[in-house]
Design an enzyme around this catalytic site. Structure first.
Site, short mmCIF file in Angstrom:
data_model
loop_
_atom_site.label_atom_id
_atom_site.label_comp_id
_atom_site.label_asym_id
_atom_site.label_seq_id
_atom_site.Cartn_x
_atom_site.Cartn_y
_atom_site.Cartn_z
N SER A 43 0.83 -1.20 0.00
CA SER A 43 0.00 0.00 0.00
C SER A 43 0.87 1.26 0.00
O SER A 43 1.66 1.44 -0.92
CB SER A 43 -0.95 -0.05 1.21
N ASP A 73 -8.51 -5.07 -6.34
CA ASP A 73 -7.99 -4.05 -5.42
C ASP A 73 -8.07 -2.66 -6.06
O ASP A 73 -7.32 -2.35 -6.99
CB ASP A 73 -6.55 -4.39 -5.04
N HIS A 107 -7.58 -5.60 -0.49
CA HIS A 107 -6.33 -4.86 -0.33
C HIS A 107 -5.48 -5.41 0.80
O HIS A 107 -4.34 -4.99 0.98
CB HIS A 107 -6.66 -3.38 -0.06
#
Length: 420
Positions: A229, A286, A351
């Site tokens: 991320s 995602d 995610h």
């Protein structure tokens, strides 16, 4: 559910490891480190590369756990060194890394919500540098590996920086041979801003890597930057910094999980020109991997660049504040391929880092089903994403004699996927 499948589920919910000898990478280590952009290794996925990808993902999990076990950073003194429980004991942590936001929250926020505590701090522990010190592992890998692991977004100000999505010029970079390199304002802020008692992430990484290169001068070395991320975005900036500021830098590779776009095409070209190799692990569901930018699909962008619209896009790359472009080679997995996850799993699940490692562990090829002999434990996935696990399995878990609650300790000795 058949007795055989029930037995398999029970096995995947156990901490007991299956035999998983690590193959000798030896003379092929540069290939697995991306010297040829992982050509011929991704579809179908090479079993040794699968193991390496999962291993680097677990370094990030160690960063998450270390941060959440003690998220606060002292405001009036330099932070003390942290203990990081690494999943791979052949590595030793040599440096803690911090990221600082260039923006702050108004003072009235603390007055209105005094219990937020560390959530409002400007400087936070973001990851670490570790180096392989085990002679047998060095021999197996064909070199001494240096890992830089970076966690994802956790604090309010990190979220605020994520929202600062305008492209800005990278400071001190005047080479425009490959286009004007620009990156997201918020990511650059976290990368370059100094804290009250800590160096910026950029300064700290360069200093530590230079120290390690001097310490192990003459040895075959590699640098692997891995992040999830926000950490995936910062990993690209760190790799670019190292390739620019460190003399005689060894091969640098980035393994990113669920990373957003970071810069424009000029930045992507710059990364490629520096021979930094990037493997982006992307979940098809995602949403974070599709932002920021004008186009939510790399396929659309690629099609337009091969059409008469290409000259227009070239102009936009240098002038538009949202003309983003991904960097590197892609390994695309899909939540819908997992036999355990719901096909309509929510955004958070798609995610989630553990979900990513679960999907990589089961990935064979783009046209193949989830591999039947996937060995990664489901315990952590069940703990974190129980609402996204198919009811067929959650209902059976209740009937198993295993006490899943006992498995909450860290580190989770999840089985590394073995060659079949």
């Amino acid at each position: 559910m058949s007795p055989r499948r029930l037995s398999r589920l029970q096995q995947l919910l156990s901490k007991s490891q299956e035999s998983s000898p690590r193959n000798n990478l030896g003379h092929r280590w540069r290939e697995y480190h991306g010297c040829s952009d992982w050509g011929g290794l991704l579809d179908p996925l090479d079993e040794n590369l699968r193991r390496e990808v999962v291993r680097y993902g677990e370094f990030i999990q160690a960063a998450y756990h270390c941060f959440h076990s003690d998220p606060a950073t002292p405001e009036d003194e330099a932070p003390l060194p942290r203990h990081v429980t690494l999943p791979d004991r052949s590595y030793k942590v040599t440096k803690s890394l911090y990221a600082t936001s260039s923006i702050g929250l108004p003072k009235w926020v603390d007055e209105v919500a005094p219990d937020l505590g560390w959530m409002t701090q400007r400087t936070s522990w973001i990851g670490y540098v570790a180096v392989c010190n085990d002679p047998r592992e060095i021999l197996r890998m064909g070199r001494r590996d240096i890992v830089i692991a970076l966690r994802g977004t956790a604090t309010c100000l990190e979220w605020a920086e994520n929202m600062r999505d305008l492209l800005v010029h990278v400071p001190g970079q005047t080479d425009t041979a490959h286009g004007q390199p620009k990156v997201e304002c918020g990511f650059l802020s976290l990368h370059k801003t100094q804290g009250a008692h800590v160096q910026s992430l950029a300064e700290s990484v360069v200093e530590e890597i230079q120290r390690l290169l001097d310490l192990y001068k003459g040895e075959t070395l590699s640098i692997t930057v891995t992040g999830h991320s926000l950490g995936a975005a910062l990993a690209l900036l760190v790799a670019d910094e190292l390739s620019t500021c460190v003399a005689e830098v060894p091969p640098v590779a980035v393994f990113s999980f669920g990373g957003p776009r970071v810069g424009n095409r000029g930045f992507a070209n710059r990364i490629n020109s520096k021979h930094v190799k990037v493997l982006r692990i992307v979940n098809n569901q995602d949403l974070i991997t599709r932002v920021p930018g004008l186009f939510v699909s790399e396929t659309i962008d690629s099609s337009l660049r091969n059409s008469s619209a290409a000259p227009v896009l070239d102009v936009l790359d240098n002038n538009m504040p949202w003309a983003y472009s991904h960097v590197g080679t892609e390994l695309r997995v899909d939540t819908k391929m997992s036999p355990y996850l719901k096909p309509d799993a929510d955004v958070a699940c798609c995610h989630d880092l553990e979900a990513y490692l679960h999907l990589v562990d089961g990935y064979l090829a783009s046209n193949s089903p989830f591999r039947a002999n996937a060995k990664r434990s489901l315990v952590k996935l069940l703990q974190e994403q129980k609402s996204n696990i198919k009811k067929l399995y959650t209902s059976k878990v209740k009937g198993l004699t295993l006490n899943v609650e006992r498995e909450k300790g860290f580190p989770m000795p999840s089985c590394l996927p073995s060659p079949s």
